[in-house]
Design an enzyme around this catalytic site. Structure first.
Site, mmCIF file in Angstrom:
data_model
loop_
_atom_site.group_PDB
_atom_site.id
_atom_site.type_symbol
_atom_site.label_atom_id
_atom_site.label_comp_id
_atom_site.label_asym_id
_atom_site.label_seq_id
_atom_site.Cartn_x
_atom_site.Cartn_y
_atom_site.Cartn_z
ATOM 1 N N CYS A 1 77.211 6.123 44.030
ATOM 2 C CA CYS A 1 76.720 7.242 43.202
ATOM 3 C C CYS A 1 76.272 8.430 44.033
ATOM 4 C CB CYS A 1 75.607 6.739 42.292
ATOM 5 S SG CYS A 1 76.214 5.500 41.144
ATOM 6 N N HIS B 1 72.813 13.224 39.455
ATOM 7 C CA HIS B 1 73.853 12.221 39.203
ATOM 8 C C HIS B 1 73.559 11.604 37.845
ATOM 9 C CE1 HIS B 1 76.134 8.606 39.164
ATOM 10 N NE2 HIS B 1 75.081 7.837 39.359
ATOM 11 N N ASN C 1 78.263 6.882 33.156
ATOM 12 C CA ASN C 1 78.029 7.065 34.592
ATOM 13 C C ASN C 1 79.365 6.911 35.315
ATOM 14 O OD1 ASN C 1 77.540 6.544 37.328
ATOM 15 N ND2 ASN C 1 75.634 5.439 36.944
HETATM 16 C C1 LIG Z 1 70.562 -1.350 32.690
HETATM 17 C C2 LIG Z 1 69.363 -0.935 31.855
HETATM 18 C C3 LIG Z 1 69.786 0.077 30.808
HETATM 19 C C4 LIG Z 1 68.817 -2.159 31.167
HETATM 20 O O1 LIG Z 1 67.667 -1.798 30.431
HETATM 21 P P1 LIG Z 1 66.323 -2.635 30.594
HETATM 22 O O2 LIG Z 1 65.364 -2.084 29.643
HETATM 23 O O3 LIG Z 1 65.948 -2.629 32.048
HETATM 24 O O4 LIG Z 1 66.788 -4.030 30.142
HETATM 25 P P2 LIG Z 1 66.781 -5.429 30.913
HETATM 26 O O5 LIG Z 1 67.826 -5.451 31.987
HETATM 27 O O6 LIG Z 1 65.397 -5.772 31.298
HETATM 28 O O7 LIG Z 1 67.235 -6.318 29.714
HETATM 29 C C5 LIG Z 1 66.492 -6.367 28.499
HETATM 30 C C6 LIG Z 1 67.313 -7.161 27.512
HETATM 31 O O8 LIG Z 1 68.431 -6.383 27.082
HETATM 32 C C7 LIG Z 1 69.624 -7.131 27.256
HETATM 33 N N1 LIG Z 1 70.733 -6.223 27.514
HETATM 34 C C8 LIG Z 1 71.203 -5.786 28.698
HETATM 35 N N2 LIG Z 1 72.257 -4.975 28.496
HETATM 36 C C9 LIG Z 1 72.449 -4.917 27.153
HETATM 37 C C10 LIG Z 1 73.386 -4.251 26.325
HETATM 38 N N3 LIG Z 1 74.346 -3.447 26.833
HETATM 39 N N4 LIG Z 1 73.278 -4.398 24.997
HETATM 40 C C11 LIG Z 1 72.309 -5.170 24.454
HETATM 41 N N5 LIG Z 1 71.400 -5.837 25.196
HETATM 42 C C12 LIG Z 1 71.483 -5.710 26.531
HETATM 43 C C13 LIG Z 1 69.324 -8.057 28.386
HETATM 44 O O9 LIG Z 1 70.195 -9.166 28.366
HETATM 45 C C14 LIG Z 1 67.896 -8.431 28.128
HETATM 46 O O10 LIG Z 1 67.868 -9.424 27.140
HETATM 47 P P3 LIG Z 1 66.763 -10.591 27.193
HETATM 48 O O11 LIG Z 1 65.447 -9.882 27.035
HETATM 49 O O12 LIG Z 1 67.138 -11.434 26.026
HETATM 50 O O13 LIG Z 1 66.920 -11.249 28.516
HETATM 51 C C15 LIG Z 1 68.224 -0.349 32.711
HETATM 52 O O14 LIG Z 1 67.671 -1.331 33.536
HETATM 53 C C16 LIG Z 1 68.687 0.790 33.561
HETATM 54 O O15 LIG Z 1 69.063 1.815 33.055
HETATM 55 N N6 LIG Z 1 68.634 0.618 34.904
HETATM 56 C C17 LIG Z 1 69.130 1.613 35.790
HETATM 57 C C18 LIG Z 1 70.585 1.448 35.868
HETATM 58 C C19 LIG Z 1 71.269 2.593 36.506
HETATM 59 O O16 LIG Z 1 70.898 3.725 36.327
HETATM 60 N N7 LIG Z 1 72.280 2.277 37.268
HETATM 61 C C20 LIG Z 1 73.063 3.231 37.901
HETATM 62 C C21 LIG Z 1 72.445 3.643 39.153
HETATM 63 S S1 LIG Z 1 73.538 4.720 39.920
#
Ligand SMILES: CC(C)(COP(=O)(O)OP(=O)(O)OC[C@H]1O[C@@H](n2cnc3c(N)ncnc32)[C@H](O)[C@@H]1OP(=O)(O)O)[C@@H](O)C(=O)NCCC(=O)NCCS
Length: 330
Positions: free
Chosen positions: A114, A257, A287
């Site tokens: 990224c 980004h 993204n």
């Molecule tokens: C990925 C992201 C959106 C997940 O959101 P979060 O609030 O952290 O969620 P978690 O990973 O803790 O998961 C919470 C729940 O949602 C679920 N979940 C994850 N992705 C899901 C989706 N696409 N749809 C529905 N549920 C989802 C998980 O399985 C978890 O379920 P559980 O509580 O039963 O275990 C978030 O962590 C994020 O944006 N992180 C940064 C990622 C990023 O920017 N990456 C690029 C960097 S360049």
């Protein structure tokens, strides 16, 4: 010393729009969940019949060349950022060079995920500053959709990543252009967001067992990535401003980004920036890794949000971890 002026920019996104509702038919997710956690409404996925990383990059490059009013033959150097190259090797830089119909000039490939586009910009800028090259084509391009894990296990990654291409032409100038670039990395966190295979450290790089294993798909520790991103974005933006004795209030536009709308919003608020000063298009494209900044830059320019004399900051954070910024006087 010369400075690097952005004289042209361009982008290409595949035609196919994949909405959150369409994703919900492939895995257990929902429009509400994706919008709330990421801001993404839809994204583009490539057409395997027509789109490759190098030919998507070509279409973005042609738009940039047109704006710069130069021919491909005038390019001295290609710097190509991607983590999804056409081939395992050689890199996509030489393939783009071939598609542009030019020979002999160097083509360098970067894989800083990224942060890749700003890393590429930083490399290009150093060559221009020293007078080594006068015209550099910088590319960020990705096809992520062909390697997404569309099962429930991979839904945190597959809801986010998507395909696209962006390009910039940098040219040597006596006027101010790129004021400074700042690049960082911290390999202690390499496995927080990575694809393990096909990795060369295996006894056999790719066999039937590895092909079927989750290790060929991206693994992301979303929470940790989020927590690090919201610290490193403001830090690296401030570093760029400090290096030029400028303040946040001097900024005309921040183009982060497009990792996640929640991250951009967090950064915007923590830096006390007005909504009009931060450009986001993740709602429409997801993204696109190395492509997201040049796509957003071109769209912002087309929408009249970037004008001559403006102070624009580009900033990125991602796998590695890597993070980076560039401060530009347009
Ligand atoms: C990925 C992201 C959106 C997940 O959101 P979060 O609030 O952290 O969620 P978690 O990973 O803790 O998961 C919470 C729940 O949602 C679920 N979940 C994850 N992705 C899901 C989706 N696409 N749809 C529905 N549920 C989802 C998980 O399985 C978890 O379920 P559980 O509580 O039963 O275990 C978030 O962590 C994020 O944006 N992180 C940064 C990622 C990023 O920017 N990456 C690029 C960097 S360049």
């Amino acid at each position: 010393m010369y400075s690097s002026k952005i004289t042209g920019s361009g982008y290409f996104v595949p035609e196919r729009i994949v909405t959150n509702d369409e994703l919900s038919k492939m895995m257990n997710t929902s429009d509400e969940w994706i919008i709330e956690r990421t801001g993404i409404k839809e994204r583009r996925w490539f057409n395997p019949e027509t789109d490759t990383v190098s030919n998507m990059a070509l279409r973005a490059s042609n738009m940039a060349l047109e704006q710069a009013q130069i021919k491909a033959e005038e390019i001295d150097f290609i710097v190509f950022a991607t983590i999804t190259p056409d081939y395992f090797f050689p890199g996509s830089g030489v393939l783009l060079q071939r598609e542009l119909g030019i020979t002999d000039i160097p083509a360098l490939d970067l894989r800083n995920a990224c942060s890749g586009f700003i890393y590429a910009l930083s490399v290009a800028d150093q060559y221009i500053k020293t007078g080594m090259y006068k015209t550099v084509l910088v590319i960020g391009c990705e096809i992520q959709s062909s390697a997404l894990d569309l099962s429930d296990e991979g839904r945190n990654v597959s809801a986010i990543f998507a395909d696209g291409a962006g390009a910039m032409i940098l040219q040597a100038s006596k006027e101010p252009g790129i004021l400074s670039t700042h690049i960082h990395s911290d390999g202690r966190f390499a496995e927080e967001l990575y694809v393990r295979d096909p990795g060369s450290s295996r006894k056999v790089r790719l066999d039937n067992e590895i092909i079927k294993s989750p290790s060929v798909k991206a693994h992301m520790n979303g929470r940790e990535v989020f927590k690090a991103a919201v610290v490193k974005f403001p830090e690296v933006i401030k570093e760029a401003l400090d290096a030029n004795n400028l303040n946040v209030t001097d900024l005309d536009l921040l183009i982060p980004h497009q990792a996640n709308l929640r991250i951009s919003e967090f950064v915007r608020k923590s830096m006390k920036l007005d909504e009009s000063k931060v450009y986001n298009n993740i709602m429409r494209y997801g993204n696109t890794t190395a492509a997201s900044i040049p796509i957003a830059f071109k769209e912002a320019w087309l929408e009249g949000k970037i004008e001559p004399g403006n102070l624009v900051c580009l900033a990125a954070f991602g796998s590695g971890y890597t993070w980076a910024s560039a401060l530009i006087r347009m």
